[in-house]
Design an enzyme around this catalytic site. Structure first.
Site, mmCIF file in Angstrom:
data_model
loop_
_atom_site.group_PDB
_atom_site.id
_atom_site.type_symbol
_atom_site.label_atom_id
_atom_site.label_comp_id
_atom_site.label_asym_id
_atom_site.label_seq_id
_atom_site.Cartn_x
_atom_site.Cartn_y
_atom_site.Cartn_z
ATOM 1 N N CYS A 86 -5.783 2.572 -11.943
ATOM 2 C CA CYS A 86 -5.752 1.316 -10.962
ATOM 3 C C CYS A 86 -6.204 0.128 -11.757
ATOM 4 O O CYS A 86 -5.901 0.016 -12.789
ATOM 5 C CB CYS A 86 -6.589 1.468 -9.703
ATOM 6 S SG CYS A 86 -5.809 0.087 -8.368
ATOM 7 N N HIS A 190 -3.441 5.402 -8.001
ATOM 8 C CA HIS A 190 -4.654 6.001 -7.749
ATOM 9 C C HIS A 190 -4.168 7.811 -7.763
ATOM 10 O O HIS A 190 -3.953 8.341 -6.837
ATOM 11 C CB HIS A 190 -5.323 6.113 -6.482
ATOM 12 C CG HIS A 190 -5.887 4.690 -6.348
ATOM 13 N ND1 HIS A 190 -7.303 4.504 -6.880
ATOM 14 C CD2 HIS A 190 -5.583 3.400 -5.923
ATOM 15 C CE1 HIS A 190 -7.756 3.364 -6.666
ATOM 16 N NE2 HIS A 190 -6.555 2.773 -6.243
ATOM 17 N N GLU A 192 -6.255 10.417 -7.787
ATOM 18 C CA GLU A 192 -7.005 10.964 -6.855
ATOM 19 C C GLU A 192 -6.762 10.853 -5.426
ATOM 20 O O GLU A 192 -7.023 11.508 -4.591
ATOM 21 C CB GLU A 192 -8.532 10.634 -6.975
ATOM 22 C CG GLU A 192 -9.008 9.445 -6.607
ATOM 23 C CD GLU A 192 -8.262 7.999 -7.198
ATOM 24 O OE1 GLU A 192 -8.794 6.843 -6.884
ATOM 25 O OE2 GLU A 192 -7.783 8.242 -8.347
#
Length: 220
Positions: A86, A190, A192
């Site tokens: 990011c 992102h 994750e």
């Protein structure tokens, strides 16, 4: 060992959680001293992740204050694979126009600019990937059209389009979604928070960190 840098502007818990889901523990490093301690105590570092949310200038100020710019340069000099996430990806670029003009880490040539007037910002939600280098090891088992989760109001304009290995489109703009320049890599989204697709990308980075020779011949 995967080091997760802490510039004070990222959600470390989500990144550490993502690493755990792919079977890897990360060690948080928030200063140059902690980096040097990690090298002494745990031996060779295999990979470094630079997460981040917030404003580019504030992040670079924190990075300098904590000695993390030096840590990144040391990691690059040691040929350790690096992944920016990011805002962390944007910090890899030469500069940003976010709330002023700020110098970045200059590891990937290019500049970070705001989405054009009229675009709804932040760009937040799920967008599909167009793979420009589908055989890159970071994109192993990622398919054309897979969706990942974005949150950002600025995007990178790469000077070398070949550094962009996956893209997406938003508000009529081609947005670099994944960049790779040697052992320096970045994801604008992102991983994750991107479900199974994001976990594949994190797992791929861990695999690259373990076997950096995978990058030979596939990345400029």
């Amino acid at each position: 060992m995967i080091i997760v840098l802490d510039p004070g502007i990222g959600n470390l818990h989500s990144v550490l959680g993502g690493l755990r889901r792919v079977g890897t523990d990360g060690r948080v490093v928030a200063s140059r001293g902690e980096w040097e301690a990690a090298l002494r105590e745990q031996g060779p570092v295999q990979g470094v992740i630079l997460p981040g949310v917030g404003a580019f200038g504030d992040a670079m100020s924190q990075m300098r204050a904590r000695g993390l710019c030096d840590v990144v340069r040391d990691a690059v000099a040691r040929f350790i694979p690096l992944l920016g996430i990011c805002l962390g990806m944007q910090l890899l670029f030469t500069s940003s126009e976010e709330h002023g003009v700020f110098r970045g880490l200059d590891l990937v040539p290019g500049h970070v600019v705001r989405f054009p007037d009229g675009a709804k910002v932040p760009h937040m939600g799920w967008n599909s990937l167009e793979l420009r280098a589908p055989h890159h090891p970071l994109l192993r088992d990622v398919r054309e059209g897979d969706y990942v989760y974005f949150v950002h109001s600025y995007y990178a304009v790469a000077e070398r389009w070949e550094d962009v290995i996956a893209r997406t489109s938003y508000a009529g703009v081609d947005v670099p979604a994944v960049v790779a320049r040697g052992r320096v890599m970045g994801a604008q989204f992102h991983p994750e928070k991107s479900g199974a697709v994001g976990e594949r990308i994190l797992a791929n980075f861990v695999r690259i960190a373990s076997y950096p020779a995978l990058l030979e011949g596939v990345s400029p």
